[in-house]
Structure formats: structure tokens, C-alpha cells
Write a protein that holds these residues in place. Sequence first.
Motif, mmCIF file in Angstrom:
data_model
loop_
_atom_site.group_PDB
_atom_site.id
_atom_site.type_symbol
_atom_site.label_atom_id
_atom_site.label_comp_id
_atom_site.label_asym_id
_atom_site.label_seq_id
_atom_site.Cartn_x
_atom_site.Cartn_y
_atom_site.Cartn_z
ATOM 1 N N PRO A 184 78.965 23.533 15.973
ATOM 2 C CA PRO A 184 79.345 22.434 16.868
ATOM 3 C C PRO A 184 78.203 21.567 17.385
ATOM 4 C CG PRO A 184 80.640 24.368 17.384
ATOM 5 C CD PRO A 184 79.622 24.810 16.357
ATOM 6 N N ARG A 185 77.044 22.130 17.684
ATOM 7 C CA ARG A 185 75.964 21.301 18.228
ATOM 8 C C ARG A 185 75.455 20.294 17.202
ATOM 9 N NH1 ARG A 185 71.881 25.734 20.365
ATOM 10 N NH2 ARG A 185 72.672 26.671 18.435
ATOM 11 N N ILE A 186 75.327 20.740 15.967
ATOM 12 C CA ILE A 186 74.895 19.817 14.917
ATOM 13 C C ILE A 186 75.962 18.762 14.687
ATOM 14 C CG2 ILE A 186 74.385 19.608 12.455
ATOM 15 C CD1 ILE A 186 73.084 22.364 12.572
ATOM 16 N N TRP A 197 65.893 9.829 2.933
ATOM 17 C CA TRP A 197 64.846 10.504 3.718
ATOM 18 C C TRP A 197 63.527 9.748 3.635
ATOM 19 C CZ3 TRP A 197 65.166 15.260 6.516
ATOM 20 C CH2 TRP A 197 66.466 15.804 6.553
ATOM 21 N N GLN A 198 63.230 9.191 2.473
ATOM 22 C CA GLN A 198 62.001 8.407 2.337
ATOM 23 C C GLN A 198 62.048 7.141 3.178
ATOM 24 O OE1 GLN A 198 62.113 8.051 -1.911
ATOM 25 N NE2 GLN A 198 60.869 9.884 -2.265
ATOM 26 N N ARG A 199 63.208 6.478 3.199
ATOM 27 C CA ARG A 199 63.345 5.274 4.017
ATOM 28 C C ARG A 199 63.179 5.581 5.504
ATOM 29 N NH1 ARG A 199 67.588 3.910 0.201
ATOM 30 N NH2 ARG A 199 69.119 4.904 1.572
ATOM 31 N N ALA A 200 63.500 6.804 5.882
ATOM 32 C CA ALA A 200 63.356 7.203 7.284
ATOM 33 C C ALA A 200 61.947 7.702 7.599
ATOM 34 C CB ALA A 200 64.372 8.289 7.616
ATOM 35 N N GLY A 201 61.058 7.630 6.620
ATOM 36 C CA GLY A 201 59.674 8.043 6.852
ATOM 37 C C GLY A 201 59.436 9.530 6.714
ATOM 38 N N ARG A 202 60.368 10.246 6.133
ATOM 39 C CA ARG A 202 60.209 11.689 5.954
ATOM 40 C C ARG A 202 59.517 11.997 4.619
ATOM 41 N NH1 ARG A 202 63.213 15.220 9.282
ATOM 42 N NH2 ARG A 202 64.317 14.012 10.881
ATOM 43 N N ILE A 236 75.032 10.864 4.435
ATOM 44 C CA ILE A 236 73.721 10.993 3.798
ATOM 45 C C ILE A 236 72.699 10.079 4.480
ATOM 46 C CG2 ILE A 236 72.444 10.517 1.662
ATOM 47 C CD1 ILE A 236 74.905 11.516 0.126
ATOM 48 N N GLN A 237 73.128 8.876 4.849
ATOM 49 C CA GLN A 237 72.219 7.934 5.513
ATOM 50 C C GLN A 237 71.789 8.436 6.895
ATOM 51 O OE1 GLN A 237 71.194 5.144 3.767
ATOM 52 N NE2 GLN A 237 72.372 6.143 2.176
ATOM 53 N N TRP A 238 72.669 9.163 7.585
ATOM 54 C CA TRP A 238 72.363 9.632 8.938
ATOM 55 C C TRP A 238 71.525 10.903 8.953
ATOM 56 C CZ3 TRP A 238 72.150 7.315 13.324
ATOM 57 C CH2 TRP A 238 72.994 6.230 13.608
ATOM 58 N N LEU A 239 71.567 11.692 7.900
ATOM 59 C CA LEU A 239 70.898 13.002 7.911
ATOM 60 C C LEU A 239 69.443 12.950 8.366
ATOM 61 C CD1 LEU A 239 72.392 14.618 4.683
ATOM 62 C CD2 LEU A 239 72.543 15.554 7.003
ATOM 63 N N PRO A 240 68.592 12.115 7.766
ATOM 64 C CA PRO A 240 67.176 12.146 8.172
ATOM 65 C C PRO A 240 66.925 11.638 9.583
ATOM 66 C CG PRO A 240 67.573 10.332 6.663
ATOM 67 C CD PRO A 240 68.831 11.146 6.686
ATOM 68 N N HIS A 241 67.866 10.920 10.147
ATOM 69 C CA HIS A 241 67.704 10.385 11.497
ATOM 70 C C HIS A 241 68.159 11.380 12.566
ATOM 71 C CE1 HIS A 241 66.686 6.417 9.944
ATOM 72 N NE2 HIS A 241 67.695 6.544 9.099
ATOM 73 N N LEU A 242 68.991 12.339 12.197
ATOM 74 C CA LEU A 242 69.528 13.290 13.166
ATOM 75 C C LEU A 242 68.968 14.690 12.999
ATOM 76 C CD1 LEU A 242 73.278 12.158 13.133
ATOM 77 C CD2 LEU A 242 71.492 11.527 14.759
ATOM 78 N N PHE A 253 76.369 14.019 14.909
ATOM 79 C CA PHE A 253 76.894 13.088 13.912
ATOM 80 C C PHE A 253 78.117 12.348 14.451
ATOM 81 C CE2 PHE A 253 74.253 15.745 11.340
ATOM 82 C CZ PHE A 253 73.793 14.915 10.334
ATOM 83 N N GLU A 254 78.948 13.047 15.187
ATOM 84 C CA GLU A 254 80.115 12.389 15.772
ATOM 85 C C GLU A 254 79.692 11.279 16.716
ATOM 86 O OE1 GLU A 254 84.440 13.747 17.567
ATOM 87 O OE2 GLU A 254 82.710 15.058 17.834
ATOM 88 N N ALA A 255 78.639 11.530 17.504
ATOM 89 C CA ALA A 255 78.138 10.509 18.426
ATOM 90 C C ALA A 255 77.524 9.340 17.664
ATOM 91 C CB ALA A 255 77.117 11.123 19.376
ATOM 92 N N ALA A 256 76.799 9.638 16.580
ATOM 93 C CA ALA A 256 76.158 8.575 15.803
ATOM 94 C C ALA A 256 77.181 7.677 15.120
ATOM 95 C CB ALA A 256 75.216 9.189 14.774
ATOM 96 N N LEU A 257 78.250 8.260 14.609
ATOM 97 C CA LEU A 257 79.274 7.468 13.924
ATOM 98 C C LEU A 257 80.083 6.613 14.883
ATOM 99 C CD1 LEU A 257 80.540 10.168 11.409
ATOM 100 C CD2 LEU A 257 79.269 8.097 10.827
ATOM 101 N N GLY A 258 80.248 7.099 16.113
ATOM 102 C CA GLY A 258 80.951 6.323 17.120
ATOM 103 C C GLY A 258 82.457 6.360 16.961
ATOM 104 N N PRO A 259 83.181 5.668 17.848
ATOM 105 C CA PRO A 259 84.646 5.680 17.802
ATOM 106 C C PRO A 259 85.194 4.879 16.621
ATOM 107 C CG PRO A 259 83.887 4.142 19.471
ATOM 108 C CD PRO A 259 82.657 4.867 18.970
ATOM 109 N N TRP A 260 86.365 5.269 16.159
ATOM 110 C CA TRP A 260 87.064 4.575 15.086
ATOM 111 C C TRP A 260 86.221 4.453 13.810
ATOM 112 C CZ3 TRP A 260 88.563 0.191 18.962
ATOM 113 C CH2 TRP A 260 89.577 0.653 19.809
ATOM 114 N N ALA A 261 85.450 5.472 13.537
ATOM 115 C CA ALA A 261 84.602 5.429 12.343
ATOM 116 C C ALA A 261 85.422 5.490 11.065
ATOM 117 C CB ALA A 261 83.605 6.595 12.377
#
Length: 329
Positions: A211-213, A108-113, A82-88, A217-225
Motif C-alpha cells: 500500500p505505501r508504494i 530512467w535515463q531521462r530522469a537522470g538515473r 513506466i514513465q512515473w517509476l524513476p520519479h517515485l 502512484f495513485e497520488a501522482a496520477l491524480g483524480p480521473w486518471a
Amino acid sequence: MNHGGDLSEAIAHYGGAPQDWLDLSTGINPRPWPVPASLFADALHRLPAQADQEALILSAAEAYNAPKEAAIVPAPGTQALIQWLPHLAPPGGVAILGPTYSEHAQSWQRAGRTVFPIADMKALPREVRHVIVVNPNNPDGRIFESARFKQIADEMRSRGGWLIVDESFADIDPAIGCAALCTDLPIVVLRSFGKFFGLPGLRLGFLIAEPRIAASFEAALGPWAVSAPALTIGAAALKDRAWAVAARASLDMMAQRLDAILQMAGFRLVGGLPLFRLVQHADARALHKKLARKYIWCRRFDESPDRLRFGLPRDDKDLARLKEALVSP
């Protein structure tokens, strides 16, 4: 509406220790999936392995009826997603079907949306590029017609945006999930593991999307999430279909018994799911305080002072404790 499960406020105001309280403030299964001790101990002593993650993804795909064209991203809880949604998500405003879980709007509000609260899906503002639907909804249990999801997703695709469906409580009925639509449509499905399986401390959730979406998120979470215990326990629990069938029946039965006690105490049932019940009473605030003085914690709502939400008691003892607290002076 915020989350439950934190007794800090209750203890600060009314005293007691955590073990003194009957916490009915969450929508978490009070009878968790029985974790084998050996499974947990083994996973604690090693880093997460790719094979562990692949096994979990396979179990999730089968449990959530995800098509092979869709991708699944495990995460350390749905809240992290949920925290990553407005950023991606692509730029633009978001419409949120409510009232519902407040963290969606806040993130979403914290992300300026720009956030557009909506009460129905009949007419979306022109500025809206994304839509969020919590299905089933928290706290009223509303279930959105799945046939409409494809239509909304088609419209969001024409606007260059996403349809986000938060299915954190969908395990109560396998027919609710819409992961099967995550092929060529911009649908992002969120699934929570901890609520239905009663293991919220494991911190495990999933994103299902094309897959593209999913890759963003996989890249944002990083390894060993996701921890090794979450990977291994999650995979085993999701494959335990017999336990899931029995759990649904048990939750339905306890919810009916809880309804009887609440109605006996003068509450009117206005919504809910097998994991929680939403009730109404003219003296809801006073009853909330009365229960708190007896170390029983349920959910109140600042925006709806005549409503309370009760999670399920674990057993007959907890059910009797609630009944006694409601009928006694």
C-alpha cells in the motif's frame, strides 16, 4: 526495443493507406474481447465514478491473484506507469535484465538515473538499488523463474530499493504472475490490459504493490486518471474467465500455424510467446522490405539485423496473405 503498432513509418516509406496494411508489428491479440455497445455508450456520457474504479480493482485482484494486503492502482496504460517509476522510486541506480523493451531504460535515463544493463541476475552491481525484469520478456519470450523473485526482492529491500516486474504479457498464462508476493516485499508489478484483451486503444494498465508504494502512484496520477469506458469495460472483461480460456487456446493454435509458415519460408524460431514470434534469418532485412512492399509490416531490430518479430494474423485470410507474400517473388 520500441513499441509497434504505428504504421506512420511504413506508410511514409512504402505508401498505401492504413486499411491497405496487414500490421503484424505488435504483440496485441488480433481477436479482441467483444465489447457490448451498450456498455461503451453508457460510460462515454459520464465522469468516472469511485464505484466504477472499485469494481475494476476487485476484478483485477481476482484475475491477477493479488492478495488482500496488496493495493492495485489503475492507470491510463502501463506506459504511463513506466514513465512515473524513476520519479517515485527511492534514489539510486537501476539494473534492467535485457535485452528488453527499451522504454524502461529510456525513462530512467531521462530522469537522470544510472542504468545498468544486465544479462543475468547472478551478480548485481553494488550501485544498483532497483531491478527491472520484464516477465515474460519482450521480444524473446523468456520467462523468469518466479521462485527467484522473492530472493531478489529481499536483496532490494536490504538496499532500500524495489524489484519491478513488468508482466505486460503475463495474461497468456495465469501461473506466470507474481502479484501474490506483493505483501511486505518491495515488489512493484505492472500489468497491461490491452494486449491480451486486444483493446490497446482503451489505455488501461495496473500497478500492484504494497500500500505505501501504491499510494505514491495513485497520488501522482491524480483524480480521473482512467476514463469511465476503461473502468467499466476493463472490469467486465477481466471477469470473463470463459473468454480468457478460449482466447489462450485460440492464440496457441494461431501461433503454431504462424510458426509453420515462417519456418517454411526459411525462418528459424528463436523465441516468442503466443502473442508474437521472434525469428531469425540471414536475409531478414531484405525480407522485411519485401513484405513492406506488399503492405505487410513486422518488427525489425537495429541491434539484431538478422531477427524479425511477427504478431499474430487475425484469421485464415491474413495468414494466407502472409504466406503468399513470403513465397512469391
